[in-house]
Each structure stands twice: as C-alpha cells, then as structure tokens.
Design an enzyme around this catalytic site. Structure first.
Site, PDB file in Angstrom:
ATOM      1  N   HIS A 198       0.839  -1.203   0.000  1.00 14.25           N
ATOM      2  CA  HIS A 198       0.000   0.000   0.000  1.00 14.25           C
ATOM      3  C   HIS A 198       0.870   1.248   0.000  1.00 14.25           C
ATOM      4  O   HIS A 198       2.067   1.185   0.302  1.00 14.25           O
ATOM      5  CB  HIS A 198      -0.902   0.034   1.244  1.00 14.25           C
ATOM      6  CG  HIS A 198      -2.133  -0.803   1.110  1.00 14.25           C
ATOM      7  ND1 HIS A 198      -2.178  -2.124   1.475  1.00 14.25           N
ATOM      8  CD2 HIS A 198      -3.376  -0.506   0.626  1.00 14.25           C
ATOM      9  CE1 HIS A 198      -3.388  -2.604   1.236  1.00 14.25           C
ATOM     10  NE2 HIS A 198      -4.132  -1.646   0.717  1.00 14.25           N
ATOM     11  N   LYS A 216      -0.624   4.908   4.610  1.00 14.04           N
ATOM     12  CA  LYS A 216      -1.521   3.973   5.305  1.00 14.04           C
ATOM     13  C   LYS A 216      -1.056   3.785   6.751  1.00 14.04           C
ATOM     14  O   LYS A 216       0.117   3.528   7.005  1.00 14.04           O
ATOM     15  CB  LYS A 216      -1.563   2.629   4.564  1.00 14.04           C
ATOM     16  CG  LYS A 216      -2.605   1.690   5.127  1.00 14.04           C
ATOM     17  CD  LYS A 216      -2.940   0.573   4.172  1.00 14.04           C
ATOM     18  CE  LYS A 216      -3.936  -0.397   4.785  1.00 14.04           C
ATOM     19  NZ  LYS A 216      -5.226   0.220   5.130  1.00 14.04           N
TER      20      LYS A 216
HETATM   21  N1  LIG Z   1     -12.846  -0.607   3.426  1.00 12.40           N
HETATM   22  C1  LIG Z   1     -12.302  -0.176   2.279  1.00 12.40           C
HETATM   23  O1  LIG Z   1     -12.694  -0.596   1.171  1.00 12.40           O
HETATM   24  C2  LIG Z   1     -11.221   0.864   2.331  1.00 12.40           C
HETATM   25  C3  LIG Z   1     -10.697   1.416   1.153  1.00 12.40           C
HETATM   26  C4  LIG Z   1      -9.747   2.440   1.243  1.00 12.40           C
HETATM   27  C5  LIG Z   1      -9.360   2.898   2.488  1.00 12.40           C
HETATM   28  N2  LIG Z   1      -9.860   2.314   3.610  1.00 12.40           N
HETATM   29  C6  LIG Z   1      -9.550   2.821   4.945  1.00 12.40           C
HETATM   30  O2  LIG Z   1     -10.296   4.027   5.124  1.00 12.40           O
HETATM   31  C7  LIG Z   1      -9.588   4.917   5.972  1.00 12.40           C
HETATM   32  C8  LIG Z   1      -9.420   6.265   5.270  1.00 12.40           C
HETATM   33  O3  LIG Z   1      -8.660   6.114   4.091  1.00 12.40           O
HETATM   34  P1  LIG Z   1      -8.201   7.395   3.230  1.00 12.40           P
HETATM   35  O4  LIG Z   1      -7.306   6.825   2.205  1.00 12.40           O
HETATM   36  O5  LIG Z   1      -9.374   8.220   2.831  1.00 12.40           O
HETATM   37  O6  LIG Z   1      -7.343   8.186   4.327  1.00 12.40           O
HETATM   38  P2  LIG Z   1      -6.991   9.734   4.360  1.00 12.40           P
HETATM   39  O7  LIG Z   1      -5.863   9.876   5.336  1.00 12.40           O
HETATM   40  O8  LIG Z   1      -6.808  10.281   2.986  1.00 12.40           O
HETATM   41  O9  LIG Z   1      -8.299  10.411   4.986  1.00 12.40           O
HETATM   42  C9  LIG Z   1      -8.691  10.284   6.326  1.00 12.40           C
HETATM   43  C10 LIG Z   1      -9.465  11.523   6.709  1.00 12.40           C
HETATM   44  O10 LIG Z   1     -10.017  11.352   8.020  1.00 12.40           O
HETATM   45  C11 LIG Z   1      -9.909  12.607   8.674  1.00 12.40           C
HETATM   46  N3  LIG Z   1     -10.072  12.486  10.120  1.00 12.40           N
HETATM   47  C12 LIG Z   1      -9.124  12.375  11.082  1.00 12.40           C
HETATM   48  N4  LIG Z   1      -9.708  12.334  12.299  1.00 12.40           N
HETATM   49  C13 LIG Z   1     -11.043  12.441  12.090  1.00 12.40           C
HETATM   50  C14 LIG Z   1     -12.169  12.474  12.954  1.00 12.40           C
HETATM   51  N5  LIG Z   1     -12.043  12.392  14.292  1.00 12.40           N
HETATM   52  N6  LIG Z   1     -13.402  12.564  12.406  1.00 12.40           N
HETATM   53  C15 LIG Z   1     -13.564  12.638  11.057  1.00 12.40           C
HETATM   54  N7  LIG Z   1     -12.518  12.627  10.194  1.00 12.40           N
HETATM   55  C16 LIG Z   1     -11.285  12.533  10.713  1.00 12.40           C
HETATM   56  C17 LIG Z   1      -8.547  13.119   8.237  1.00 12.40           C
HETATM   57  O11 LIG Z   1      -8.407  14.526   8.513  1.00 12.40           O
HETATM   58  C18 LIG Z   1      -8.582  12.795   6.753  1.00 12.40           C
HETATM   59  O12 LIG Z   1      -9.176  13.833   6.000  1.00 12.40           O
HETATM   60  C19 LIG Z   1      -8.282   4.185   6.321  1.00 12.40           C
HETATM   61  O13 LIG Z   1      -8.474   3.487   7.527  1.00 12.40           O
HETATM   62  C20 LIG Z   1      -8.108   3.202   5.170  1.00 12.40           C
HETATM   63  O14 LIG Z   1      -7.346   2.072   5.543  1.00 12.40           O
HETATM   64  C21 LIG Z   1     -10.776   1.322   3.546  1.00 12.40           C
END
Ligand SMILES: NC(=O)c1ccc[n+]([C@@H]2O[C@H](COP(=O)([O-])OP(=O)(O)OC[C@H]3O[C@@H](n4cnc5c(N)ncnc54)[C@H](O)[C@@H]3O)[C@@H](O)[C@H]2O)c1
Length: 238
Positions: A135, A139
């Site tokens: 990844h 991550k």
């Molecule tokens: N299940 C799936 O299919 C899947 C797919 C992609 C990513 N993910 C997971 O989703 C999550 C997010 O991924 P991403 O790539 O968008 O990450 P990212 O870092 O780009 O975005 C995360 C966002 O969450 C925000 N955040 C932090 N604390 C917060 C809070 N208390 N309340 C609300 N928002 C808050 C951050 O400021 C940021 O904007 C990760 O855990 C990733 O592993 C899951």
C-alpha cells in the site's frame, strides 16, 4: 439519498464524486476540525453516513452516528477490537451498520477465489502459504484490513494454519503477512502457496480508488430501510 461523509480525505473525496454522479445529495461533511457538526440538523437529516477516517477516530464516530440514529457504512480499517460493541448496538438497539474491509467488487471476487483455493490446498500439505500486501506510504495500519480478511478466510479452510503473523512465520502453523509501504500504491494483495516444485499465487491489484468508492456508495444505497449488522455477503450474490 441524503448522505453524510465522515472523513474527507482520499476516499471521502472519491466517494463524494460518485455519490453526486449517482444522484445523491451530500448533506454534511465531517472531518477532524468540525466534529461538533455531529450535533447539527444537517448531519441528523442524513439517511446514511459513509465513514472513512482514521483507525483511532472511527469508533467514536460510529457512537456519534448511533446517537443521531444515522445508519453507518464503515470503511475505516484498524479499529476491529471494538467490533463487539458495534454488533451489540445493532442487535440490542436496532442500529444499522455496514462494514467491509474492502468495498471493491474485484476484491470481493478475489475473497471468494481465496476461499475456494484454500479449500483445495487444505488437501496438499506439501505447500506452505504466505501473503504479501503493498500500500501507499500514508496507510496507518498494517496488515491491511483486506489482508486480515484474506488470512482469516484462509485459516478457516487450511487445517495446518492456525493464525496470521506480521512478517514472520514463527511456527509452521502461522501465515506470515509481508507488508510493504511504497509510493502511492492504492493496494495490492497476493496469496502465495509454495512447494518444493512450484508456486501457485493469486493476486489482486487496485488501479485506483474508484472501485472502492463505488462499492461504498452502493452499500449506502443497500442500507436503505434495513436494520442490523450488514456486510458484502448480504449485498453480493456469490
Ligand atoms: N474498506 C475499504 O474498502 C477501504 C478502502 C480504502 C481505504 N480504507 C480505509 O479508510 C480509511 C481512510 O482512508 P483514506 O485513504 O481516505 O485516508 P486519508 O488519510 O486520505 O483520509 C482520512 C481523513 O479522516 C480525517 N479524520 C481524522 N480524524 C477524524 C475524525 N475524528 N473525524 C472525522 N474525520 C477525521 C482526516 O483529517 C482525513 O481527512 C483508512 O483506515 C483506510 O485504511 C478502507
């Protein structure tokens, strides 16, 4: 549907585009600097919240959604130690919660292939099995939620394997998961069986985040009118 986005990072932005394309309305966007908006009328007007934030913040966000009686589509990984609490809220308080470690159709096809292959390989003990996931460097959790699903499904089928282990195979009964973080890779997962004579591997590679985001929006549509704890097996017909 009226959709609230919780977490407006890479996935939040991608989901917004697809939700708008499919005719939905984004009624609230909550990120780290405006968590007070969970109490806003706009958030409470959502038919569903799609949550992709961080492992540390996810469970509090789910509690806030439950308080506001807004169904949740949860994408964040790395919070699974709180799963019992979430399942209890669904069973005892009638809340709606959809979770998938990976929302892409392709990965869910890959999950099915993994279970099928594991069933076959259970009979061939000359093969050892290990996994690799790659990844992007941003991550926060390792192994990925997708890798954990693959490992757990495999362990259910292959009797000679009992648990997964990060990086190393301490015992023959371990499945080692090698985690690599490089560049901006959206996600690569490989399950590798190896004997003295050959190697069999199955691999899934995401080219971008569109499939993940589309799956999350379709899951949000699926929650409409439903109660309880839901997952991809409820939604997909294979
Ligand atoms: N299940 C799936 O299919 C899947 C797919 C992609 C990513 N993910 C997971 O989703 C999550 C997010 O991924 P991403 O790539 O968008 O990450 P990212 O870092 O780009 O975005 C995360 C966002 O969450 C925000 N955040 C932090 N604390 C917060 C809070 N208390 N309340 C609300 N928002 C808050 C951050 O400021 C940021 O904007 C990760 O855990 C990733 O592993 C899951």
């Amino acid at each position: 549907m009226n959709i609230a986005l919780i977490g407006y990072g890479k996935m939040g932005h991608e989901i917004e585009k697809i939700a708008l394309d499919r005719g939905h309305k984004i009624v609230a966007i909550i990120d780290v600097n405006n968590v007070a908006d969970f109490d806003s009328p706009a958030f409470k007007s959502a038919d569903v919240a799609i949550e992709f934030s961080t492992p540390d913040s996810a469970i509090n966000n789910y509690r806030k959604c439950f308080e506001a009686n807004v169904p949740v589509v949860a994408g964040t990984t790395g919070w699974l130690e709180h799963m019992d609490e979430v399942k209890k809220a669904c069973a005892k308080q009638g809340k709606t919660f959809f979770y998938a470690s990976n929302y892409s159709l392709g990965v869910n096809i890959f999950f099915t292939m993994n279970k099928y292959l594991a069933k076959i390989m259970n009979n061939y003990s000359d093969y050892d099995v290990k996994m690799e996931e790659i990844h992007h460097i941003h991550k926060l959790d390792a192994p990925s939620g997708t890798a954990i699903t693959l490992a757990e499904d495999l362990i259910k089928e292959v009797d000679r394997k009992e648990r997964w282990n990060l990086e190393v195979e301490e015992k023959k009964t371990d499945v080692a998961i090698h985690c690599i973080r490089e560049g901006e890779v959206p996600g690569i997962h490989e399950v590798i069986y190896e004997s003295e004579v050959d190697v069999i591997s199955i691999k899934h590679e995401s080219k971008n985040r569109k499939g993940l985001a589309l799956g999350a929006v379709i899951a949000a549509e699926f929650t409409n009118g439903k109660k309880g704890f839901l997952g991809m097996n409820d939604m997909l017909n294979f």
